[in-house]
Design a protein around this motif. Structure first.
Motif: not given
Length: 108
Positions: A28, A22-23
């Motif tokens: 994304e 994530k990130g």
């Protein structure tokens, strides 16, 4: 690990390993495409439940049939304005939910 026993993984672990944590830009992009795919599926299902063609829906919204096709197949992104128009033409309720600092803001 005992012979014959398979290790199981959570979906989050698989995503982290094969898509990215994530990130990260990869994760994304994956999450964005997944949301667009789900949105496209919802538009198509609602249109079909109303027994409408893509062309008929396009006329109600003020766009070409090709634009509706692209929305349904998630081949392009759409503005929120277009999405709202599509669901209004389908007489479907749409709600947006925004979470800021632990509090939800309800829109739509």
């Amino acid at each position: 690990m005992a012979k014959g026993k398979l290790k199981s993984y959570t979906l989050a672990e698989v995503k982290d390993e094969f898509i990215g944590r994530k990130g990260t830009s990869e994760r994304e992009q994956y999450e964005y495409e997944l949301r667009m795919d789900v949105l496209g599926h919802m538009i198509k299902k609602a249109r079909q439940e109303r027994n409408m063609t893509q062309e008929e829906l396009g006329k109600l919204v003020g766009v070409q049939k090709a634009q509706i096709s692209k929305l349904e197949s998630s081949t392009n992104s759409a503005t929120i304005d277009t999405i709202v128009k599509v669901f209004k033409a389908l007489k479907a309720e749409i709600r947006f939910q925004v979470k800021m600092e632990g509090q939800y803001l309800h829109l739509g």
